[in-house]
Motif scaffolding. Structure first.
Motif, PDB file in Angstrom:
ATOM      1  N   VAL A  24       0.815  -1.212   0.000  1.00 42.65           N
ATOM      2  CA  VAL A  24       0.000   0.000   0.000  1.00 42.65           C
ATOM      3  C   VAL A  24       0.854   1.269   0.000  1.00 42.65           C
ATOM      4  O   VAL A  24       0.507   2.264  -0.648  1.00 42.65           O
ATOM      5  N   GLY A  25       1.988   1.228   0.741  1.00 42.86           N
ATOM      6  CA  GLY A  25       2.805   2.416   0.925  1.00 42.86           C
ATOM      7  C   GLY A  25       3.180   3.146  -0.361  1.00 42.86           C
ATOM      8  O   GLY A  25       2.927   4.355  -0.494  1.00 42.86           O
ATOM      9  N   PRO A  26       3.801   2.454  -1.331  1.00 44.31           N
ATOM     10  CA  PRO A  26       4.170   3.136  -2.584  1.00 44.31           C
ATOM     11  C   PRO A  26       2.977   3.739  -3.318  1.00 44.31           C
ATOM     12  O   PRO A  26       3.101   4.790  -3.955  1.00 44.31           O
ATOM     13  N   LYS A  27       1.801   3.093  -3.212  1.00 44.56           N
ATOM     14  CA  LYS A  27       0.595   3.636  -3.864  1.00 44.56           C
ATOM     15  C   LYS A  27       0.159   4.933  -3.186  1.00 44.56           C
ATOM     16  O   LYS A  27      -0.253   5.892  -3.849  1.00 44.56           O
ATOM     17  N   LEU A  28       0.241   4.980  -1.856  1.00 42.08           N
ATOM     18  CA  LEU A  28      -0.145   6.188  -1.126  1.00 42.08           C
ATOM     19  C   LEU A  28       0.832   7.337  -1.384  1.00 42.08           C
ATOM     20  O   LEU A  28       0.450   8.513  -1.355  1.00 42.08           O
ATOM     21  N   MET A  29       2.085   6.985  -1.628  1.00 43.05           N
ATOM     22  CA  MET A  29       3.114   8.006  -1.834  1.00 43.05           C
ATOM     23  C   MET A  29       3.242   8.429  -3.294  1.00 43.05           C
ATOM     24  O   MET A  29       3.982   9.365  -3.607  1.00 43.05           O
ATOM     25  N   ALA A  30       2.528   7.744  -4.188  1.00 41.65           N
ATOM     26  CA  ALA A  30       2.709   7.966  -5.632  1.00 41.65           C
ATOM     27  C   ALA A  30       2.525   9.424  -6.034  1.00 41.65           C
ATOM     28  O   ALA A  30       3.278   9.961  -6.855  1.00 41.65           O
ATOM     29  N   ARG A  31       1.526  10.119  -5.479  1.00 39.68           N
ATOM     30  CA  ARG A  31       1.227  11.507  -5.856  1.00 39.68           C
ATOM     31  C   ARG A  31       1.658  12.498  -4.781  1.00 39.68           C
ATOM     32  O   ARG A  31       1.259  13.659  -4.820  1.00 39.68           O
ATOM     33  N   ARG A  32       2.453  12.023  -3.841  1.00 38.39           N
ATOM     34  CA  ARG A  32       2.942  12.888  -2.775  1.00 38.39           C
ATOM     35  C   ARG A  32       4.433  13.143  -2.936  1.00 38.39           C
ATOM     36  O   ARG A  32       5.139  12.362  -3.566  1.00 38.39           O
ATOM     37  N   GLN A  33       4.903  14.221  -2.352  1.00 42.98           N
ATOM     38  CA  GLN A  33       6.324  14.524  -2.366  1.00 42.98           C
ATOM     39  C   GLN A  33       7.054  13.630  -1.373  1.00 42.98           C
ATOM     40  O   GLN A  33       6.490  13.237  -0.346  1.00 42.98           O
ATOM     41  N   PRO A  34       8.314  13.284  -1.662  1.00 42.63           N
ATOM     42  CA  PRO A  34       9.090  12.490  -0.696  1.00 42.63           C
ATOM     43  C   PRO A  34       9.174  13.212   0.646  1.00 42.63           C
ATOM     44  O   PRO A  34       9.267  14.437   0.700  1.00 42.63           O
ATOM     45  N   VAL A  35       9.112  12.451   1.721  1.00 41.90           N
ATOM     46  CA  VAL A  35       9.184  13.019   3.066  1.00 41.90           C
ATOM     47  C   VAL A  35      10.649  13.244   3.438  1.00 41.90           C
ATOM     48  O   VAL A  35      11.484  12.347   3.246  1.00 41.90           O
ATOM     49  N   ASN A  36      10.952  14.428   3.939  1.00 44.55           N
ATOM     50  CA  ASN A  36      12.315  14.723   4.389  1.00 44.55           C
ATOM     51  C   ASN A  36      12.535  14.081   5.756  1.00 44.55           C
ATOM     52  O   ASN A  36      12.053  14.586   6.778  1.00 44.55           O
ATOM     53  N   LEU A  37      13.265  12.992   5.779  1.00 45.70           N
ATOM     54  CA  LEU A  37      13.484  12.245   7.017  1.00 45.70           C
ATOM     55  C   LEU A  37      14.921  12.351   7.522  1.00 45.70           C
ATOM     56  O   LEU A  37      15.337  11.538   8.340  1.00 45.70           O
ATOM     57  N   ARG A  38      15.666  13.338   7.040  1.00 42.90           N
ATOM     58  CA  ARG A  38      17.083  13.410   7.399  1.00 42.90           C
ATOM     59  C   ARG A  38      17.313  13.395   8.913  1.00 42.90           C
ATOM     60  O   ARG A  38      18.104  12.579   9.394  1.00 42.90           O
ATOM     61  N   PRO A  39      16.631  14.247   9.698  1.00 43.45           N
ATOM     62  CA  PRO A  39      16.865  14.192  11.159  1.00 43.45           C
ATOM     63  C   PRO A  39      16.503  12.836  11.760  1.00 43.45           C
ATOM     64  O   PRO A  39      17.218  12.329  12.625  1.00 43.45           O
ATOM     65  N   VAL A  40      15.367  12.266  11.275  1.00 40.83           N
ATOM     66  CA  VAL A  40      14.930  10.954  11.792  1.00 40.83           C
ATOM     67  C   VAL A  40      15.953   9.879  11.448  1.00 40.83           C
ATOM     68  O   VAL A  40      16.300   9.042  12.280  1.00 40.83           O
ATOM     69  N   LEU A  41      16.443   9.889  10.198  1.00 40.41           N
ATOM     70  CA  LEU A  41      17.403   8.877   9.753  1.00 40.41           C
ATOM     71  C   LEU A  41      18.720   8.977  10.517  1.00 40.41           C
ATOM     72  O   LEU A  41      19.328   7.950  10.851  1.00 40.41           O
ATOM     73  N   ILE A  42      19.163  10.194  10.794  1.00 40.68           N
ATOM     74  CA  ILE A  42      20.419  10.361  11.535  1.00 40.68           C
ATOM     75  C   ILE A  42      20.274   9.768  12.936  1.00 40.68           C
ATOM     76  O   ILE A  42      21.118   8.986  13.394  1.00 40.68           O
ATOM     77  N   VAL A  43      19.169  10.122  13.610  1.00 44.29           N
ATOM     78  CA  VAL A  43      18.933   9.600  14.964  1.00 44.29           C
ATOM     79  C   VAL A  43      18.746   8.090  14.922  1.00 44.29           C
ATOM     80  O   VAL A  43      19.333   7.352  15.734  1.00 44.29           O
ATOM     81  N   TYR A  44      17.924   7.614  13.983  1.00 44.96           N
ATOM     82  CA  TYR A  44      17.623   6.178  13.882  1.00 44.96           C
ATOM     83  C   TYR A  44      18.875   5.358  13.619  1.00 44.96           C
ATOM     84  O   TYR A  44      19.154   4.377  14.318  1.00 44.96           O
ATOM     85  N   ASN A  45      19.660   5.749  12.621  1.00 44.51           N
ATOM     86  CA  ASN A  45      20.833   4.959  12.244  1.00 44.51           C
ATOM     87  C   ASN A  45      21.891   4.931  13.342  1.00 44.51           C
ATOM     88  O   ASN A  45      22.468   3.870  13.635  1.00 44.51           O
ATOM     89  N   PHE A  46      22.144   6.063  13.967  1.00 45.33           N
ATOM     90  CA  PHE A  46      23.145   6.068  15.030  1.00 45.33           C
ATOM     91  C   PHE A  46      22.625   5.400  16.309  1.00 45.33           C
ATOM     92  O   PHE A  46      23.411   4.852  17.084  1.00 45.33           O
ATOM     93  N   ALA A  47      21.304   5.429  16.514  1.00 39.30           N
ATOM     94  CA  ALA A  47      20.721   4.659  17.617  1.00 39.30           C
ATOM     95  C   ALA A  47      20.905   3.173  17.374  1.00 39.30           C
ATOM     96  O   ALA A  47      21.196   2.393  18.307  1.00 39.30           O
ATOM     97  N   MET A  48      20.766   2.737  16.107  1.00 40.17           N
ATOM     98  CA  MET A  48      20.979   1.326  15.758  1.00 40.17           C
ATOM     99  C   MET A  48      22.447   0.940  15.901  1.00 40.17           C
ATOM    100  O   MET A  48      22.765  -0.203  16.235  1.00 40.17           O
ATOM    101  N   VAL A  49      23.350   1.891  15.646  1.00 44.27           N
ATOM    102  CA  VAL A  49      24.772   1.636  15.886  1.00 44.27           C
ATOM    103  C   VAL A  49      24.988   1.342  17.366  1.00 44.27           C
ATOM    104  O   VAL A  49      25.668   0.375  17.747  1.00 44.27           O
TER     105      VAL A  49
END
Length: 240
Positions: A51-76
């Motif tokens: 479902v996700g790609p279909k819901l995002m098809a007509r939407r702009q990509p979400v800017n997740l840079r802060p989330v990704l930085i926190v998430y990835n280093f938390a996983m480290v």
């Protein structure tokens, strides 16, 4: 009707057998006692992929840079903790595989649908069941080596993703992606060799689990080798 009742009784006996044959020490741990909760997580994961790609098809990509930085280093940090304390944190390793399903959600929100490869979905979806079985039935023993090696690899992997999430300024420092894939392949070869040895060694670890791990490791060697070939060797030939 009687045939249906007899079949239903067999299903119930099989299900209760799954519940009762597990390691009693882990029965009270979250998402461990029954396969139903983790199966629901798996189904939700597949629905999100569909479902996700279909819901995002007509939407702009979400800017997740802060989330990704926190998430990835938390996983480290989590991977480093598990690597250091592996014999004691078998459940945390299992639960980290549930957390890592977020990788796919982030790809969808950022409209990076090209990353939703068979390898990605297969690896993430199957790891939650593999480690459910590991914690449910063989929490400890030979299981710790797989978690130990994988935690080490994930320290490096999420460090790479965390740095990449910082932005283009980090690109020049990320020349080592190819070696990350090599490290991932190396872990599967080590697990394969270790598991093959276990099949012939005098060890109480169940052969059924060894065979499952061996088959799974071989499947990942094939899939990651194909990824390595297509990503680095074929692309290199195109450039030359």
């Amino acid at each position: 009707m009687k045939d249906f009742q007899a079949m239903w009784q067999k299903v119930q006996l099989f299900y209760h057998g799954i519940l009762e044959k597990g390691d009693k020490r882990t029965d009270n741990w979250l998402l461990v006692y029954s396969p139903v909760p983790i199966s629901c997580v798996f189904l939700c994961y597949l629905i999100i992929i569909w479902v996700g790609p279909k819901l995002m098809a007509r939407r702009q990509p979400v800017n997740l840079r802060p989330v990704l930085i926190v998430y990835n280093f938390a996983m480290v940090c989590l991977s480093a903790y598990m690597f250091y304390e592996m014999a004691r944190v078998c459940w945390w390793f299992y639960f980290s595989k549930v957390i890592e399903l977020c990788d796919t959600i982030f790809f969808i929100l950022r409209k990076k649908n090209s990353q939703l490869t068979f390898l990605h979905v297969y690896h993430h979806a199957t790891m939650i069941f593999n480690w459910w079985a590991g914690v449910k039935y063989v929490a400890g023993g030979q299981s710790f080596l797989i978690g130990l090696i994988n935690s080490l690899v994930h320290i490096v992997m999420y460090m790479y993703y965390g740095l990449a999430a910082v932005g283009p300024s980090m690109t020049k420092y990320l020349w080592w992606k190819r070696y990350l894939t090599t490290l991932q392949l190396l872990q599967f070869f080590i697990v394969t060799i270790h598991t093959t040895y276990n099949l012939f060694a005098d060890c109480d670890f169940p052969d059924s689990m060894n065979i499952t791990v061996l088959a799974y490791s071989l499947s990942l060697i094939i899939l990651f080798s194909n990824f390595y070939y297509r990503s680095y060797l074929v692309e290199k030939n195109k450039k030359t």
